[in-house]
Enzyme design. Structure first.
Site, PDB file in Angstrom:
ATOM      1  N   HIS A 126      -1.901  12.813   6.834  1.00  0.00           N
ATOM      2  CA  HIS A 126      -1.234  12.246   8.015  1.00  0.00           C
ATOM      3  C   HIS A 126      -0.534  13.351   8.816  1.00  0.00           C
ATOM      4  O   HIS A 126      -0.542  13.334  10.043  1.00  0.00           O
ATOM      5  CB  HIS A 126      -0.232  11.162   7.609  1.00  0.00           C
ATOM      6  CG  HIS A 126      -0.841  10.071   6.789  1.00  0.00           C
ATOM      7  ND1 HIS A 126      -0.097   9.186   6.049  1.00  0.00           N
ATOM      8  CD2 HIS A 126      -2.141   9.713   6.589  1.00  0.00           C
ATOM      9  CE1 HIS A 126      -0.904   8.342   5.432  1.00  0.00           C
ATOM     10  NE2 HIS A 126      -2.144   8.641   5.729  1.00  0.00           N
ATOM     11  N   HIS A 161      -6.273   3.320  10.941  1.00  0.00           N
ATOM     12  CA  HIS A 161      -5.712   4.229   9.937  1.00  0.00           C
ATOM     13  C   HIS A 161      -6.817   5.050   9.272  1.00  0.00           C
ATOM     14  O   HIS A 161      -6.614   6.218   8.940  1.00  0.00           O
ATOM     15  CB  HIS A 161      -4.879   3.503   8.883  1.00  0.00           C
ATOM     16  CG  HIS A 161      -4.190   4.484   7.987  1.00  0.00           C
ATOM     17  ND1 HIS A 161      -3.020   5.130   8.350  1.00  0.00           N
ATOM     18  CD2 HIS A 161      -4.557   5.018   6.797  1.00  0.00           C
ATOM     19  CE1 HIS A 161      -2.701   5.997   7.410  1.00  0.00           C
ATOM     20  NE2 HIS A 161      -3.616   5.947   6.457  1.00  0.00           N
ATOM     21  N   ASP A 194      -6.876   9.096   9.059  1.00  0.00           N
ATOM     22  CA  ASP A 194      -7.130   9.869   7.832  1.00  0.00           C
ATOM     23  C   ASP A 194      -8.274  10.861   8.032  1.00  0.00           C
ATOM     24  O   ASP A 194      -8.181  12.027   7.634  1.00  0.00           O
ATOM     25  CB  ASP A 194      -7.523   8.925   6.681  1.00  0.00           C
ATOM     26  CG  ASP A 194      -6.330   8.266   6.021  1.00  0.00           C
ATOM     27  OD1 ASP A 194      -5.200   8.745   6.171  1.00  0.00           O
ATOM     28  OD2 ASP A 194      -6.568   7.255   5.317  1.00  0.00           O
ATOM     29  N   HIS A 200     -11.374   9.913   1.858  1.00  0.00           N
ATOM     30  CA  HIS A 200     -10.998  11.326   1.725  1.00  0.00           C
ATOM     31  C   HIS A 200     -12.092  12.169   1.065  1.00  0.00           C
ATOM     32  O   HIS A 200     -12.331  13.303   1.462  1.00  0.00           O
ATOM     33  CB  HIS A 200      -9.710  11.452   0.911  1.00  0.00           C
ATOM     34  CG  HIS A 200      -8.537  10.740   1.528  1.00  0.00           C
ATOM     35  ND1 HIS A 200      -8.127  10.965   2.819  1.00  0.00           N
ATOM     36  CD2 HIS A 200      -7.709   9.793   1.035  1.00  0.00           C
ATOM     37  CE1 HIS A 200      -7.082  10.200   3.087  1.00  0.00           C
ATOM     38  NE2 HIS A 200      -6.811   9.475   2.027  1.00  0.00           N
TER      39      HIS A 200
HETATM   40 ZN    ZN Z   1      -3.842   7.554   5.152  1.00  0.00          ZN
END
Ligand code: ZN
Length: 305
Positions: free
Chosen positions: A78, A237, A241, A264
């Site tokens: 973030h 969101h 990311d 991720h």
């Molecule tokens: Zn996040």
């Protein structure tokens, strides 16, 4: 935006680590040209430095961690997306714990911190990564792609079948020459099912997670009293990311990102694939003759410098 940037003054804040529940102090310091984003673990002997680089990513479970010099810093994504949105190239980030504080679960508090510090343009050109050939990562049924595009566009398809998620948009595509990251994406918070939180806490993760720093979903509804900040906060969101994870390349991408169920791990695999496949991209800088592309990145100048 042509020049590299750092911040004007030292700024500091305190928050909670989402995984440890520790109180964490984070301090942003101006840094010279070509420093990049570098973390310093103030709580460890010798104050080890960890460069925020895609090839230093050491863990991608629930958050992105980078490691170097026998030290690790977690939950960087973030903060990295905040640096990306402000066009910040060079900062030393001092932290007295193993993770970046979660703040409110979005990038907005970090953007506020950067704006408070002020932005300083530096006397050397920024280099952008321009995608020349499509790159694609597949991991189980998730995919992440980078494609050529004059500007920066990002889209995400969220798949999770749950009747609360099903009530909200699961796809977003944003062209950042037309839509402001700061206004429309940066406030999107991390989110999850209460059931998943219980599982994570059983593994000693997410111990600092609360309604102050996440959107929580039970079997029937959103638990947070104020609801969502954007109707498509969940999918936004995921874009936030991805942008933070990809900024670990150390440069802003000129191209298009497409994520399908990715996270991720896939984001980092995509960044590593890009670094390995050097014929798929090139470094570009802007001079006065390249105004169409320069215009594309006007969104990166939301504050006076
Ligand atoms: Zn996040």
């Amino acid at each position: 935006m042509k020049q590299q940037r750092t911040i004007q003054t030292i700024v500091s804040t305190i928050g909670i680590g989402v995984h440890t529940a520790n109180k964490v102090q984070i301090t942003l310091n101006p840094a010279p040209i070509n420093t990049g984003i570098v973390f310093i673990r103030e709580d460890l002997p010798g104050r080890p430095q960890i460069a925020a680089k895609a090839d230093n990513v050491s863990n991608t479970m629930l958050a992105t961690s980078v490691s170097e010099n026998n030290a690790t810093i977690s939950c960087v994504e973030h903060l990295m997306s905040a640096f990306w949105s402000m066009g910040i190239d060079n900062v030393i980030v001092e932290i007295d714990s193993e993770e970046v504080p979660i703040m409110d679960g979005s990038a907005a508090p970090f953007i506020y911190l950067i704006k408070t510090a002020g932005i300083e343009e530096q006397n050397v050109q920024r280099r952008y990564i321009r995608i020349k050939k499509a790159l694609r990562i597949e991991q189980e049924d998730a995919t992440a792609q980078l494609l050529p595009y004059d500007g920066f566009k990002a889209s995400y398809q969220f798949i999770y079948d749950h009747h609360v998620y099903n009530r909200f948009p699961k796809f977003a595509e944003i062209d950042f020459s037309k839509t402001s990251f700061v206004d429309e994406v940066s406030r999107a918070r991390t989110f999850g099912l209460i059931k998943e939180l219980d599982q994570a806490q059983a593994l000693n993760r997410c111990l600092g997670s609360s309604l102050e720093n996440a959107v929580a979903i039970d079997d029937y509804s959103i638990v947070n009293q104020d609801g969502l900040r954007y109707e498509d906060e969940f999918v936004k969101h995921k874009l936030l990311d991805a942008i933070g994870d990809l900024y670990l390349l150390g440069h802003t991408i000129i191209g298009e990102f497409k994520g399908y169920k990715s996270g991720h791990t896939t984001n980092n695999l995509l960044a590593r694939k890009l670094l390995a496949q050097t014929d798929a991209w090139e470094f570009v800088s802007f001079d006065e003759k390249q105004t169409p592309l320069t215009k594309t990145f006007e969104f990166l100048q939301p504050v006076a410098v």
